[in-house]
Design a protein around this motif. Sequence first.
Motif, PDB file in Angstrom:
ATOM      1  N   GLN A  29       0.835  -1.198   0.000  1.00  0.00           N
ATOM      2  CA  GLN A  29       0.000   0.000   0.000  1.00  0.00           C
ATOM      3  C   GLN A  29       0.875   1.255   0.000  1.00  0.00           C
ATOM      4  O   GLN A  29       2.073   1.207   0.297  1.00  0.00           O
ATOM      5  CB  GLN A  29      -0.919   0.014   1.227  1.00  0.00           C
ATOM      6  CG  GLN A  29      -2.030  -1.003   1.181  1.00  0.00           C
ATOM      7  CD  GLN A  29      -3.122  -0.617   0.203  1.00  0.00           C
ATOM      8  OE1 GLN A  29      -3.269   0.533  -0.164  1.00  0.00           O
ATOM      9  NE2 GLN A  29      -3.905  -1.598  -0.223  1.00  0.00           N
ATOM     10  N   SER A  30       0.263   2.391  -0.309  1.00  0.00           N
ATOM     11  CA  SER A  30       0.964   3.661  -0.222  1.00  0.00           C
ATOM     12  C   SER A  30       1.204   4.016   1.240  1.00  0.00           C
ATOM     13  O   SER A  30       0.349   3.765   2.095  1.00  0.00           O
ATOM     14  CB  SER A  30       0.142   4.763  -0.895  1.00  0.00           C
ATOM     15  OG  SER A  30       0.673   6.042  -0.593  1.00  0.00           O
ATOM     16  N   VAL A 131      -0.399   7.561  -5.191  1.00  0.00           N
ATOM     17  CA  VAL A 131      -0.687   6.120  -5.262  1.00  0.00           C
ATOM     18  C   VAL A 131      -0.544   5.603  -6.690  1.00  0.00           C
ATOM     19  O   VAL A 131       0.149   4.612  -6.952  1.00  0.00           O
ATOM     20  CB  VAL A 131      -2.098   5.826  -4.723  1.00  0.00           C
ATOM     21  CG1 VAL A 131      -2.473   4.365  -4.955  1.00  0.00           C
ATOM     22  CG2 VAL A 131      -2.179   6.159  -3.236  1.00  0.00           C
ATOM     23  N   VAL A 132      -1.179   6.289  -7.653  1.00  0.00           N
ATOM     24  CA  VAL A 132      -1.229   5.783  -9.033  1.00  0.00           C
ATOM     25  C   VAL A 132       0.155   5.792  -9.675  1.00  0.00           C
ATOM     26  O   VAL A 132       0.595   4.788 -10.257  1.00  0.00           O
ATOM     27  CB  VAL A 132      -2.226   6.604  -9.869  1.00  0.00           C
ATOM     28  CG1 VAL A 132      -2.190   6.158 -11.330  1.00  0.00           C
ATOM     29  CG2 VAL A 132      -3.633   6.461  -9.313  1.00  0.00           C
ATOM     30  N   LEU A 133       0.868   6.919  -9.578  1.00  0.00           N
ATOM     31  CA  LEU A 133       2.175   6.993 -10.218  1.00  0.00           C
ATOM     32  C   LEU A 133       3.159   6.022  -9.578  1.00  0.00           C
ATOM     33  O   LEU A 133       4.013   5.450 -10.260  1.00  0.00           O
ATOM     34  CB  LEU A 133       2.719   8.421 -10.147  1.00  0.00           C
ATOM     35  CG  LEU A 133       1.998   9.451 -11.019  1.00  0.00           C
ATOM     36  CD1 LEU A 133       2.755  10.768 -11.007  1.00  0.00           C
ATOM     37  CD2 LEU A 133       1.841   8.953 -12.455  1.00  0.00           C
ATOM     38  N   ALA A 335      -9.725   5.693 -10.727  1.00  0.00           N
ATOM     39  CA  ALA A 335     -11.015   5.628 -10.030  1.00  0.00           C
ATOM     40  C   ALA A 335     -10.836   5.607  -8.515  1.00  0.00           C
ATOM     41  O   ALA A 335     -11.128   4.609  -7.858  1.00  0.00           O
ATOM     42  CB  ALA A 335     -11.799   4.394 -10.493  1.00  0.00           C
ATOM     43  N   GLN A 336     -10.321   6.708  -7.952  1.00  0.00           N
ATOM     44  CA  GLN A 336     -10.185   6.841  -6.501  1.00  0.00           C
ATOM     45  C   GLN A 336     -10.122   8.320  -6.129  1.00  0.00           C
ATOM     46  O   GLN A 336      -9.993   9.176  -6.997  1.00  0.00           O
ATOM     47  CB  GLN A 336      -8.952   6.115  -5.972  1.00  0.00           C
ATOM     48  CG  GLN A 336      -7.611   6.783  -6.235  1.00  0.00           C
ATOM     49  CD  GLN A 336      -7.106   6.620  -7.635  1.00  0.00           C
ATOM     50  OE1 GLN A 336      -6.690   7.581  -8.260  1.00  0.00           O
ATOM     51  NE2 GLN A 336      -7.147   5.400  -8.171  1.00  0.00           N
ATOM     52  N   ILE A 337     -10.239   8.630  -4.840  1.00  0.00           N
ATOM     53  CA  ILE A 337     -10.044   9.996  -4.346  1.00  0.00           C
ATOM     54  C   ILE A 337      -8.577  10.171  -4.017  1.00  0.00           C
ATOM     55  O   ILE A 337      -7.949   9.273  -3.449  1.00  0.00           O
ATOM     56  CB  ILE A 337     -10.909  10.278  -3.093  1.00  0.00           C
ATOM     57  CG1 ILE A 337     -12.388  10.251  -3.447  1.00  0.00           C
ATOM     58  CG2 ILE A 337     -10.583  11.635  -2.506  1.00  0.00           C
ATOM     59  CD1 ILE A 337     -13.295  10.616  -2.283  1.00  0.00           C
ATOM     60  N   SER A 369     -10.613   3.766  -0.539  1.00  0.00           N
ATOM     61  CA  SER A 369     -10.302   3.793  -1.979  1.00  0.00           C
ATOM     62  C   SER A 369      -8.815   3.596  -2.231  1.00  0.00           C
ATOM     63  O   SER A 369      -8.427   3.062  -3.274  1.00  0.00           O
ATOM     64  CB  SER A 369     -10.782   5.106  -2.601  1.00  0.00           C
ATOM     65  OG  SER A 369     -10.009   6.201  -2.162  1.00  0.00           O
ATOM     66  N   PHE A 370      -7.957   4.021  -1.285  1.00  0.00           N
ATOM     67  CA  PHE A 370      -6.527   3.752  -1.427  1.00  0.00           C
ATOM     68  C   PHE A 370      -6.267   2.247  -1.429  1.00  0.00           C
ATOM     69  O   PHE A 370      -5.464   1.740  -2.223  1.00  0.00           O
ATOM     70  CB  PHE A 370      -5.743   4.407  -0.283  1.00  0.00           C
ATOM     71  CG  PHE A 370      -5.449   5.869  -0.507  1.00  0.00           C
ATOM     72  CD1 PHE A 370      -5.843   6.510  -1.666  1.00  0.00           C
ATOM     73  CD2 PHE A 370      -4.775   6.612   0.448  1.00  0.00           C
ATOM     74  CE1 PHE A 370      -5.589   7.858  -1.875  1.00  0.00           C
ATOM     75  CE2 PHE A 370      -4.493   7.955   0.260  1.00  0.00           C
ATOM     76  CZ  PHE A 370      -4.907   8.577  -0.908  1.00  0.00           C
ATOM     77  N   PHE A 371      -6.933   1.519  -0.525  1.00  0.00           N
ATOM     78  CA  PHE A 371      -6.772   0.068  -0.485  1.00  0.00           C
ATOM     79  C   PHE A 371      -7.273  -0.565  -1.782  1.00  0.00           C
ATOM     80  O   PHE A 371      -6.654  -1.479  -2.325  1.00  0.00           O
ATOM     81  CB  PHE A 371      -7.524  -0.513   0.712  1.00  0.00           C
ATOM     82  CG  PHE A 371      -6.769  -0.435   2.005  1.00  0.00           C
ATOM     83  CD1 PHE A 371      -5.763  -1.342   2.282  1.00  0.00           C
ATOM     84  CD2 PHE A 371      -7.052   0.549   2.934  1.00  0.00           C
ATOM     85  CE1 PHE A 371      -5.059  -1.287   3.473  1.00  0.00           C
ATOM     86  CE2 PHE A 371      -6.356   0.619   4.126  1.00  0.00           C
ATOM     87  CZ  PHE A 371      -5.349  -0.302   4.406  1.00  0.00           C
TER      88      PHE A 371
END
Length: 550
Positions: A29-30, A131-133, A335-337, A369-371
């Motif tokens: 996880q981040s 998170v995405v990058l 697709a997350q915050i 949403s991170f998870f």
Amino acid sequence: MELWILLADIVFLLAACLIGGGLASRIGQSPLVGYLLAGMLVGGPGGFGFVGSNVEIEEIAELGVALLLFSLGLEFSIERLKGLGSRPLLGGASQVIVTVLAGAVAALAYGMTMKPAIALGAMAALSSTAVVLRILMERSELEMPHGRNSLGVLLTQDIAVVPLAVLMTVLGGDGTPKDVAMDVGKLVLMAGGLATALYVVTKIAVLTLGTLTLERNRELTVIFAVVIGLGSAAAAHSAGISPALGAFISGMLLGSSQFAIQIRADVSSLRVLLLTLFFGSAGMVADPLWILSHLHWVVAATAALTIGKLVITTAIFLAFRQSLRVAAATGLALAQIGEFAFVLGAIGRTSGVVSDDVYALVVSVTIVSFFVSALAVPFAPKFGDWAARMLGVGIDISAEDGTPSSPHTTDVVVVGFGPTAQLASIPLMESHLRVTVIDLNHAGILTARQRGFDGHVGDATSPDVLEHASIGEAKLVIVTLPHFRSALTILQLVRSMNPSATVLVRSRYQIHSDALAAAGGIISGDEEQVGGAIGEQVKTWLTETGTATN
């Protein structure tokens, strides 16, 4: 004594964030997830209450927001935006606008008033750059089509933080539309005046200290950056503007100076420290007991957000004539915050437009949403393939380029037409072979057509694209993409569709050469060529200096 209590609370919160961030990283996880959970457990309403200086820490953590925007201003570059192409940037701008409107409409449908609904839509519009990058870079997918789209959208969202922050400030005011317009005008004038003042002060500081002095004395550069960055935030606060906006303006001004790279490196440690405090304090807003008792609402909101942003982003990139495969993969990745929702939420709470309950809900949904993103982002390419198969949509590279589709034959297929491919294809210009070029870059296709080749815009990792390029008839295939996963996928597809073709593959790194060779390609390695070129220069130097005879 109160100062030491505050210091102890800060140290305890940072220690908890250190443990939480480390554990989050261990499970893929981040670290941001760990910071949020640590803050929730040690100081949240339903936590253990180990940290009592919540208000004081939140005030200190606001400096982290200012430095975050300051660093964002240093990164701002028109050249960087142009390098991504128009479609990812236009897609990002469209995604922000449509998501803000869709989020506001959904909030209004659930009984919220107009201003809080718009604020909620603004927070939901942003995805997580951190998170995405991080996941895309770890998987070496940043150069893939959905990776470039994601990077363009995330960069556009980062830039949109500034106008959205202004929007939060304006929404916090009361009055008629005329009053709101006057408030916006006032903010614009103040921001312009602040930018002018900062420009003059920056120039005077550089002239006073001297360029050579700043370059040779690194501590002066650090002090200079802190004075400009935090000073502009304080000046903006005094002028009634968001401190984060003031810090962004000063960062953007310094970003065009010769000190930008050094300043960015020097403030990074301080920024990390304050941002960790910020995310820890953001976690202290959330109540784990409230989340557990309202888990069905949190899960429902997370699901609605994920599906809504997936559909919106996919539809936007389909409208920009990208394949369903790439559009769906981009939509799932975003697709997350994101973490900037906390920045906007903090500004909204200060201006009074975001209530504590709404902010707590946003924090709770963001954690969940991170998870979800940790599982969804790596699955994005496969999801794109699945979506294309389920809907039975093939990818017509001619249609993507805006020209009618027609069957054609070819002798040579070149995948990617950057500098490497342009050099490699020079001998083909003098031959009578029919050459087809496949590339996602319109500039590369234009160059190919200028050379007399048949150029098509398309993603060669799709079997449909290769089939339309008549890959089965090709005698020679040249794959020059620097991205290993894409090159390996294309090589495997070519081998399955045309086993007799000769395939020349570029290997950017030596570590990937064996895998490409095992898949049936004839490898040309970047590292070997560079090493050989340097070796030849060393031989020349030894000969010229006579060292070789000593």
